[in-house]
Design a protein around this motif. Sequence first.
Motif, PDB file in Angstrom:
ATOM      1  N   PHE A  66     -27.637  -6.069 -97.079  1.00  0.00           N
ATOM      2  CA  PHE A  66     -27.956  -5.403 -95.818  1.00  0.00           C
ATOM      3  C   PHE A  66     -27.946  -6.377 -94.643  1.00  0.00           C
ATOM      4  N   PHE A 117     -25.800  -5.810 -91.420  1.00  0.00           N
ATOM      5  CA  PHE A 117     -26.406  -5.583 -90.108  1.00  0.00           C
ATOM      6  C   PHE A 117     -25.951  -6.618 -89.078  1.00  0.00           C
ATOM      7  N   PRO A 167     -18.657   3.732 -81.366  1.00  0.00           N
ATOM      8  CA  PRO A 167     -18.236   4.324 -82.638  1.00  0.00           C
ATOM      9  C   PRO A 167     -19.182   5.438 -83.095  1.00  0.00           C
ATOM     10  N   GLU A 168     -18.699   6.248 -84.006  1.00  0.00           N
ATOM     11  CA  GLU A 168     -19.550   7.116 -84.801  1.00  0.00           C
ATOM     12  C   GLU A 168     -19.626   6.432 -86.149  1.00  0.00           C
ATOM     13  N   TRP A 169     -20.795   5.997 -86.546  1.00  0.00           N
ATOM     14  CA  TRP A 169     -20.856   5.133 -87.716  1.00  0.00           C
ATOM     15  C   TRP A 169     -22.109   5.356 -88.525  1.00  0.00           C
ATOM     16  N   SER A 170     -21.996   4.936 -89.801  1.00  0.00           N
ATOM     17  CA  SER A 170     -23.141   5.066 -90.682  1.00  0.00           C
ATOM     18  C   SER A 170     -23.250   3.824 -91.559  1.00  0.00           C
ATOM     19  N   PHE A 208     -29.645   1.468 -79.755  1.00  0.00           N
ATOM     20  CA  PHE A 208     -29.406   0.306 -80.605  1.00  0.00           C
ATOM     21  C   PHE A 208     -30.619  -0.617 -80.665  1.00  0.00           C
ATOM     22  N   ILE A 259     -32.479   0.940 -83.396  1.00  0.00           N
ATOM     23  CA  ILE A 259     -31.800   0.646 -84.662  1.00  0.00           C
ATOM     24  C   ILE A 259     -32.145  -0.758 -85.146  1.00  0.00           C
ATOM     25  N   THR A 260     -32.146  -1.709 -84.228  1.00  0.00           N
ATOM     26  CA  THR A 260     -32.441  -3.097 -84.587  1.00  0.00           C
ATOM     27  C   THR A 260     -33.867  -3.248 -85.098  1.00  0.00           C
ATOM     28  N   ALA A 281     -34.036  -1.887 -88.547  1.00  0.00           N
ATOM     29  CA  ALA A 281     -33.401  -2.815 -89.499  1.00  0.00           C
ATOM     30  C   ALA A 281     -34.379  -3.914 -89.906  1.00  0.00           C
ATOM     31  N   ASN A 333     -25.270   6.754 -86.417  1.00  0.00           N
ATOM     32  CA  ASN A 333     -25.474   6.696 -84.970  1.00  0.00           C
ATOM     33  C   ASN A 333     -24.232   7.204 -84.257  1.00  0.00           C
TER      34      ASN A 333
END
Lengths: 97, 97
Positions: free
Chosen positions: A39, A43, A60-63, B43, B46-47, B50, B64
């Motif tokens: 991970f 990341f 982007p569209e991301w996963s 983001f 998101i960070t 994470a 996302n």
Amino acid sequence: MEIERLTDAARDNLLADLPRWRLGADGASIHRQFRFTDFSQAFAFITRVALLAEQQNHHPEWSNVYNRVDINLTTHDAGGLSERDRVLAHSIDRLVA
Amino acid sequence: MEIERLTDAARDNLLADLPRWRLGADGASIHRQFRFTDFSQAFAFITRVALLAEQQNHHPEWSNVYNRVDINLTTHDAGGLSERDRVLAHSIDRLVA
């Protein structure tokens, strides 16, 4: 600034130019999957892509699931693929080259 | 360390305890969607998630799209929801409280 959708010919060129990306079933997006050791490595990559996205003002569209990152690129304002997708895809490829 | 799947009763307690999360159709995961003003704000969140995930050694399945973040939590080693999901969900909720 208006963003133009690529013609079918230009889209074929884009795909030839980006051999690691696959055209989505709808013909309006491209996809690439990335795998890392864990991970933390995934990341780190995600963070670098986020910076590219902000820089290019194209997101982007991301996963992400643990060490895997799936990225879809499309240009909603153009209703399909545009030069922005080509530029971002190349930038992403360079991160893992 | 073996990770135990929550009993049905414990799962009901978890859901009552996390009112902003919804049980997945498979009954084995919980989901919450978050919206922010823009990609930069999304983001940042998101960070922070994470960092929580690494700290807890428990990682989300998440996606996302610009200002939207979708988070699914499940514990594969337990074949469903476990206490790890409860702990991570609470930690995430606290970020946006």
